[in-house]
Design an enzyme around this catalytic site. Structure first.
Site, mmCIF file in Angstrom:
data_model
loop_
_atom_site.group_PDB
_atom_site.id
_atom_site.type_symbol
_atom_site.label_atom_id
_atom_site.label_comp_id
_atom_site.label_asym_id
_atom_site.label_seq_id
_atom_site.Cartn_x
_atom_site.Cartn_y
_atom_site.Cartn_z
ATOM 1 C CE LYS A 107 -45.775 29.079 -13.571
ATOM 2 N NZ LYS A 107 -44.410 29.206 -14.082
ATOM 3 C CG ASN A 222 -33.825 39.265 -13.396
ATOM 4 O OD1 ASN A 222 -33.938 38.202 -13.994
ATOM 5 N ND2 ASN A 222 -32.871 39.461 -12.506
HETATM 6 P P1 NAD Z 1 -39.249 42.482 -14.968
HETATM 7 O O1 NAD Z 1 -40.557 42.785 -14.335
HETATM 8 O O2 NAD Z 1 -37.992 42.537 -14.156
HETATM 9 O O3 NAD Z 1 -39.020 43.456 -16.231
HETATM 10 C C1 NAD Z 1 -39.981 43.661 -17.207
HETATM 11 C C2 NAD Z 1 -39.509 44.819 -18.061
HETATM 12 O O4 NAD Z 1 -40.398 44.969 -19.168
HETATM 13 C C3 NAD Z 1 -39.499 46.153 -17.327
HETATM 14 O O5 NAD Z 1 -38.274 46.808 -17.609
HETATM 15 C C4 NAD Z 1 -40.638 46.941 -17.980
HETATM 16 O O6 NAD Z 1 -40.365 48.333 -18.026
HETATM 17 C C5 NAD Z 1 -40.622 46.357 -19.367
HETATM 18 N N1 NAD Z 1 -41.867 46.546 -20.098
HETATM 19 C C6 NAD Z 1 -43.142 46.322 -19.689
HETATM 20 N N2 NAD Z 1 -43.996 46.679 -20.660
HETATM 21 C C7 NAD Z 1 -43.244 47.110 -21.699
HETATM 22 C C8 NAD Z 1 -43.539 47.611 -23.001
HETATM 23 N N3 NAD Z 1 -44.791 47.702 -23.453
HETATM 24 N N4 NAD Z 1 -42.506 47.972 -23.793
HETATM 25 C C9 NAD Z 1 -41.236 47.883 -23.362
HETATM 26 N N5 NAD Z 1 -40.892 47.417 -22.150
HETATM 27 C C10 NAD Z 1 -41.891 47.041 -21.342
HETATM 28 O O7 NAD Z 1 -39.443 41.047 -15.643
HETATM 29 P P2 NAD Z 1 -38.326 39.985 -16.041
HETATM 30 O O8 NAD Z 1 -38.135 39.061 -14.901
HETATM 31 O O9 NAD Z 1 -37.180 40.669 -16.661
HETATM 32 O O10 NAD Z 1 -39.125 39.133 -17.135
HETATM 33 C C11 NAD Z 1 -39.260 39.582 -18.475
HETATM 34 C C12 NAD Z 1 -39.820 38.433 -19.320
HETATM 35 O O11 NAD Z 1 -38.977 37.299 -19.212
HETATM 36 C C13 NAD Z 1 -41.223 37.930 -18.948
HETATM 37 O O12 NAD Z 1 -41.853 37.483 -20.132
HETATM 38 C C14 NAD Z 1 -40.920 36.736 -18.063
HETATM 39 O O13 NAD Z 1 -42.004 35.800 -18.050
HETATM 40 C C15 NAD Z 1 -39.728 36.165 -18.793
HETATM 41 N N6 NAD Z 1 -38.896 35.285 -17.966
HETATM 42 C C16 NAD Z 1 -38.283 35.747 -16.851
HETATM 43 C C17 NAD Z 1 -37.485 34.897 -16.106
HETATM 44 C C18 NAD Z 1 -36.742 35.373 -14.888
HETATM 45 O O14 NAD Z 1 -35.982 34.571 -14.322
HETATM 46 N N7 NAD Z 1 -36.864 36.602 -14.486
HETATM 47 C C19 NAD Z 1 -37.322 33.555 -16.504
HETATM 48 C C20 NAD Z 1 -37.941 33.109 -17.664
HETATM 49 C C21 NAD Z 1 -38.724 33.992 -18.387
#
Ligand code: NAD
Length: 428
Positions: A107, A222
């Site tokens: 990281k 996403n």
């Molecule tokens: P993103 O930024 O695309 O989406 C986050 C979503 O969470 C948004 O729709 C936002 O409105 C919502 N959100 C934020 N606060 C909230 C709340 N209090 N209540 C309800 N919804 C809320 O992020 P992402 O890429 O979808 O990632 C989401 C999670 O998945 C994170 O924990 C991230 O670390 C994890 N993750 C993502 C990936 C990836 O490839 N994108 C991979 C592994 C893990």
């Protein structure tokens, strides 16, 4: 007031200590795995747009590379610390281990706030980061990727600087590149689809047809969107989704008992990711308090937004009908809630397995970049399905054999693989 603040690295180490004890690892292996094998801290001087120079602090931690090059994102964050980076690097090692990809964990980070920096200044940070580390990272050493507040553009600046220094084209140095510039098809879908590959397998084990199930999802980003898309394609019905409302600075849940329509909701979502409440009501959605996603009468809960959402308190709101909790987000469940889910016989698909589709597809990007030969999307997603399904079956089998919860089982598999690799290499 307590002067001790939360330290994510100490948390990661104590999680590891528990698993090391269960695996009866000897003291040298424990000492080796509970610390990063290498870490770099350095300064990046950048000439700002006004002509002055600002010195930024950068980090790269390589937790373990016994099974292959280190892999992990680079975060730009004003509160970045070496201990956060160490913890995240260690978690990457376990995540790559559980899905059995030949990569280690790393990281990186820079203490900065991109909101206050021009594109040119951010480019300066990216190029400076690579100049400091060009001998210590690379396609066969350590492969960075985007993370918090870094994007495909940052990755391209870093790749360009790396190739300039090395004097050759080496697109496998970094992942998260745009498709057409060395990125992989399927990366956008990968994490959400991976979540549903594991949900599908969990339902198979429970003897339930996806078409007989409903789900509630926290988040509409996403991971959530692609999880909703594939879950609907395999026959499931999402009845509730929640997301953050930037304007009102709170979250709302959108419920339609007959099933939400992903494309319809995307059509009324603004560029900050918030759903238009009035339009949602017009389309027949009930608009609820955001926390209500967890108390829905559904078969599957998918937290796909934030950490610390299923807690000792909120776990009590989970309906008796819920059979599966699939952790799309990182760290959504606290240890107290973990125990409660286990006691209630709810099938937990732990984050390190459930959302590993993202890093698995990054590995595919690295492989394709090294070959300079790119696969069709179906091929990428087919390979992803095989990896996720195989990993799921191994975790579920071990959980049953050792009478452990699935989170412990996933950690046991991952740590055991890394410990063996270190021993087989004769390191410890
Ligand atoms: P993103 O930024 O695309 O989406 C986050 C979503 O969470 C948004 O729709 C936002 O409105 C919502 N959100 C934020 N606060 C909230 C709340 N209090 N209540 C309800 N919804 C809320 O992020 P992402 O890429 O979808 O990632 C989401 C999670 O998945 C994170 O924990 C991230 O670390 C994890 N993750 C993502 C990936 C990836 O490839 N994108 C991979 C592994 C893990």
């Amino acid at each position: 007031m307590s002067t001790q603040s939360f330290n994510p690295f100490h948390m990661a180490q104590s999680q590891f200590d528990k698993i090391a004890h269960m695996l009866e690892l000897d003291s040298a292996v424990r000492e080796f795995l509970r610390n990063p094998v290498r870490e770099y801290q350095f300064l990046i001087p950048v000439r700002m747009d006004d002509g002055t120079v600002t010195v930024f602090r950068g980090f790269r931690v390589q937790h373990n590379d016994a099974r292959g090059p280190s892999k992990g994102g680079i975060r730009f964050h004003p509160q970045e610390t070496i201990d956060t980076v160490r913890a995240l690097a260690m978690w990457m090692t376990w995540k790559c281990g559980v899905v059995d990809i030949p990569l280690g964990g790393g990281k990186g980070g820079v203490v900065c706030d991109p909101h206050n920096l021009s594109a040119r200044e951010q480019e300066g940070i990216c190029r400076g980061w690579v100049r400091q580390l060009s001998r210590n990272v690379g396609p066969y050493q350590d492969v960075p990727a985007p993370d918090v507040m870094t994007s495909a553009q940052h990755m391209l600046w870093m790749l360009d600087e790396y190739e300039r220094i090395r004097g050759e084209k080496l697109p496998g140095f970094i992942t998260g590149k745009p498709v057409g510039m060395g990125g992989s098809l399927g990366r956008t879908e990968a994490t959400g689809f991976g979540v549903i590959f594991t949900v599908r397998e969990a339902l198979k084990e429970l003897g339930i047809r996806p078409s007989d199930t409903t789900a509630s999802v926290q988040g509409f980003g996403n991971v959530a969107q692609y999880a909703i898309r594939l879950y609907s394609q395999i026959g499931g019905t999402v009845t509730c989704v929640s997301c953050w409302d930037q304007k009102e600075q709170t979250s709302f849940a959108y419920r339609k008992k007959t099933g939400i329509d992903l494309d319809e909701l995307l059509g009324i979502t603004d560029r900050f990711g918030g759903i238009d409440k009035e339009k949602a009501r017009d389309l027949g959605y009930e608009v609820l308090n955001g926390d209500e996603w967890i108390s829905q009468e559904v078969d599957i809960l998918i937290p796909a937004a934030l950490e610390n959402q299923v807690t000792g308190e909120s776990v009590k709101k989970i309906s008796g009908r819920v059979k599966v909790v699939a952790e799309g987000a990182n760290g959504p469940t606290t240890p107290e809630a973990d125990q409660e889910l286990y006691n209630r016989n709810i099938f937990l698909i732990p984050d390190l397995l459930c959302n590993a589709g993202g890093v698995t597809c990054s590995y595919f990007e690295q492989v394709q970049s090294n070959m300079n030969y790119f696969w069709e999307k179906d091929e990428v997603l087919g390979k992803l399905d095989v990896k996720m399904t195989t990993a799921f079956l191994a975790v579920s089998d071990l959980a049953q054999r050792r009478k452990q919860n699935t989170r412990n089982a996933a950690y046991l598999i991952a740590v055991d693989r890394i410990a063996r690799a270190c021993r087989d290499r004769g390191w410890v």
